[in-house]
Design an enzyme around this catalytic site. Structure first.
Site, PDB file in Angstrom:
ATOM      1  N   HIS A 158      60.669 -38.146 -61.690  1.00  0.00           N
ATOM      2  CA  HIS A 158      59.786 -39.292 -61.482  1.00  0.00           C
ATOM      3  C   HIS A 158      58.617 -38.893 -60.609  1.00  0.00           C
ATOM      4  O   HIS A 158      58.704 -37.968 -59.789  1.00  0.00           O
ATOM      5  CB  HIS A 158      60.545 -40.475 -60.870  1.00  0.00           C
ATOM      6  CG  HIS A 158      60.813 -40.348 -59.404  1.00  0.00           C
ATOM      7  ND1 HIS A 158      59.921 -40.778 -58.430  1.00  0.00           N
ATOM      8  CD2 HIS A 158      61.867 -39.822 -58.718  1.00  0.00           C
ATOM      9  CE1 HIS A 158      60.423 -40.553 -57.239  1.00  0.00           C
ATOM     10  NE2 HIS A 158      61.596 -39.964 -57.373  1.00  0.00           N
ATOM     11  N   CYS A 159      57.490 -39.585 -60.791  1.00  0.00           N
ATOM     12  CA  CYS A 159      56.332 -39.408 -59.921  1.00  0.00           C
ATOM     13  C   CYS A 159      56.189 -40.679 -59.091  1.00  0.00           C
ATOM     14  O   CYS A 159      57.176 -41.361 -58.826  1.00  0.00           O
ATOM     15  CB  CYS A 159      55.071 -39.105 -60.725  1.00  0.00           C
ATOM     16  SG  CYS A 159      54.645 -40.364 -61.940  1.00  0.00           S
ATOM     17  N   VAL A 160      54.984 -41.038 -58.726  1.00  0.00           N
ATOM     18  CA  VAL A 160      54.790 -42.197 -57.854  1.00  0.00           C
ATOM     19  C   VAL A 160      55.173 -43.493 -58.540  1.00  0.00           C
ATOM     20  O   VAL A 160      55.709 -44.409 -57.915  1.00  0.00           O
ATOM     21  CB  VAL A 160      53.319 -42.272 -57.387  1.00  0.00           C
ATOM     22  CG1 VAL A 160      53.099 -43.486 -56.493  1.00  0.00           C
ATOM     23  CG2 VAL A 160      52.951 -41.009 -56.621  1.00  0.00           C
ATOM     24  N   ARG A 172      56.232 -43.502 -62.316  1.00  0.00           N
ATOM     25  CA  ARG A 172      56.780 -43.337 -63.664  1.00  0.00           C
ATOM     26  C   ARG A 172      58.090 -42.560 -63.696  1.00  0.00           C
ATOM     27  O   ARG A 172      58.271 -41.609 -62.934  1.00  0.00           O
ATOM     28  CB  ARG A 172      55.782 -42.581 -64.553  1.00  0.00           C
ATOM     29  CG  ARG A 172      54.381 -43.130 -64.529  1.00  0.00           C
ATOM     30  CD  ARG A 172      53.457 -42.317 -65.420  1.00  0.00           C
ATOM     31  NE  ARG A 172      52.054 -42.686 -65.220  1.00  0.00           N
ATOM     32  CZ  ARG A 172      51.055 -42.258 -65.958  1.00  0.00           C
ATOM     33  NH1 ARG A 172      51.284 -41.435 -66.969  1.00  0.00           N
ATOM     34  NH2 ARG A 172      49.823 -42.643 -65.704  1.00  0.00           N
TER      35      ARG A 172
END
Length: 470
Positions: free
Chosen positions: A25-27, A29
């Site tokens: 995961h990113c910030v 998504r």
């Protein structure tokens, strides 16, 4: 819907845990690599409460959650058994046909995404220290400055170690070994020898010493070769001896190779990359800002911005500054301005609440709620935000704005990073003007012309296939 229930529905609709090769995961998504994307129920996913949209890009199946993504990710990991099942080496990670560029984007995002939070925090702290020094509130001799500077600079100084660990995971090799290789590149004794201008050889082979602090390319290439060498060693070394001798042979081979071959070639390649980026920029900073900032949020939507992050950091390493991100920084404020206009104009309660939240997130540097929850569904606000970004980018280019000493992903807290350590000049004034211009342009266009259609909070699904064909 609780995080646990949302995670359960997401895993179910992407085809179950047996269809998941990996997930990170990113910030905002969840980024899945699926064995077969056609199995995923995209239309069902996009209608789930708590899901903003779904994007297919760069071989990834991206489920946009928003600020609660880390909590949902934790529940997803629990559901799939502690970690994502790994793909067979002989099996494609996805049935989607990937181009070289999409694979490159996926590789870069996989390496940098886990460290982006720490990188942004370090960059913002460094920027604030510069600002406090310029206005005379602190000086470099103060203890508070030295301690906070160490906290802010440590990430960038020891970046080969952190990227080595991250790259090791991406290349599916021992991340602790690749981190050790990164540590060798920035080992204090080697830095001292380089700074002293002393000569060094390895088995009579001359070593071209370089300063690898803050470097990016050397450790990524070294990690790639480590993964290849490890596969060979695992085949030839008996299992009873692999625990000790595989790491030993990798260290003995890759570390010297990094200093003798990989490092020097990578540094020269980094310099060429920086010069190439600057040559394109120097043709017309104003036009470059207009075009790049105008389309930047579209690139962010599809995850293509990861290909540029390595360039930003490489420019900082080789030049001491980066002008490209200075052109693009205003796009966050453009999207925020459009969302703010919707918040003030709309009479629909749900959209007003959503756009207000998106505006707050936008000022903090997170644009996904504004893009997917407000601007893109309404279409015109997104277009006007792109126009606002182009205007701001052109202004930043005109004033030759630059980012110094680190990396910031967006928002008001990253602004001090664009102050020249030598003092505030028109570069910085022009940069701040670009942010205000982008925000006001997008705000006014959206406020006046953006809500002619009926306001709707309908979610969107975006699919993009990157092609190398012109």
């Amino acid at each position: 819907m609780s995080y646990e229930k949302l995670a359960k529905k997401i895993v179910q609709e992407v085809g179950g845990k047996e269809n998941i090769n990996s997930v990170i995961h990113c910030v905002t998504r969840l980024r899945f690599k699926l064995k077969d994307q056609s199995i995923a129920n995209t239309e069902v996913l996009k209608e789930l409460e708590g899901v903003m949209t779904v994007i297919k890009s760069g071989g990834q199946y991206q489920v946009v959650i928003g600020e609660h993504v880390s909590s949902v990710f934790a529940e997803v990991i629990k559901l799939i058994g502690g970690e994502a099942p790994q793909a067979d080496e002989t099996t494609e990670e996805s049935t989607e046909k990937n181009t070289i560029f999409s694979k490159f984007v996926s590789l870069i995002s996989g390496i940098f995404m886990p460290v982006m939070g720490a990188m942004a925090a370090a960059g913002i702290l460094k920027g604030f220290l510069v600002a406090l020094t310029v206005v005379g509130w602190v000086n470099e001799e103060m203890g508070v400055y030295k301690i906070l500077y160490a906290a802010s600079d440590a990430f960038f100084y020891f970046m080969p170690i952190l990227l080595g660990f991250s790259a090791g995971k991406v290349f599916k090799t021992n991340a602790y070994i690749t981190a050790t290789i990164g540590a060798a590149l920035v080992y204090p004794t080697m830095i001292e020898i380089y700074n002293a201008g002393e000569q060094l050889s390895f088995l009579q082979i001359p070593v071209i010493l370089m300063n690898y602090t803050q470097s990016v390319i050397p450790i990524i290439l070294a990690s790639f070769l480590t993964a290849k060498l490890e596969k060979v060693l695992l085949k030839v070394i008996p299992k009873s001896l692999q625990l000790i001798f595989v790491p030993l042979f990798i260290t003995v081979i890759i570390v010297p190779l990094s200093f003798i071959v990989i490092g020097p070639i990578s540094v020269y390649a980094s310099e060429l990359l920086a010069k190439g980026a600057m040559s394109v920029y120097s043709l017309s900073p104003l036009v470059a800002g207009l075009l790049l900032a105008g389309i930047w949020q579209i690139a962010v939507m599809f995850g293509l911005h990861w290909a540029f992050i390595a360039i930003f950091i490489n420019n900082i390493t080789t030049l001491g500054y980066d002008p490209i991100n200075a052109l693009l920084y205003c796009t966050v404020f453009a999207q925020t301005g459009a969302a703010l206009a919707v918040s003030l104009r709309t009479r629909e309660t749900k959209m007003k609440s959503l756009s207000t939240t998106a505006t707050i997130s936008g000022f903090l540097g997170i644009t996904e709620p504004a893009i997917y929850g407000v601007n893109l569904p309404l279409k015109k606000p997104f277009i006007f935000a792109c126009i606002g970004g182009g205007v701001g980018g052109a202004i930043a280019g005109f004033f030759n704005a630059k980012m110094y000493g680190g990396f910031a992903s967006g928002g008001v807290f990253g602004i001090p990073m664009f102050i020249n350590p030598d003092g505030i000049s028109w570069e910085f004034y022009g940069f701040t003007i670009s942010l205000v211009a982008a925000l006001i342009t997008a705000f006014l266009l959206t406020f006046l012309f953006g809500l002619s259609n009926k306001v709707s909070s309908t979610k969107t699904t975006t699919t993009v296939k990157v092609s190398t064909n012109s």
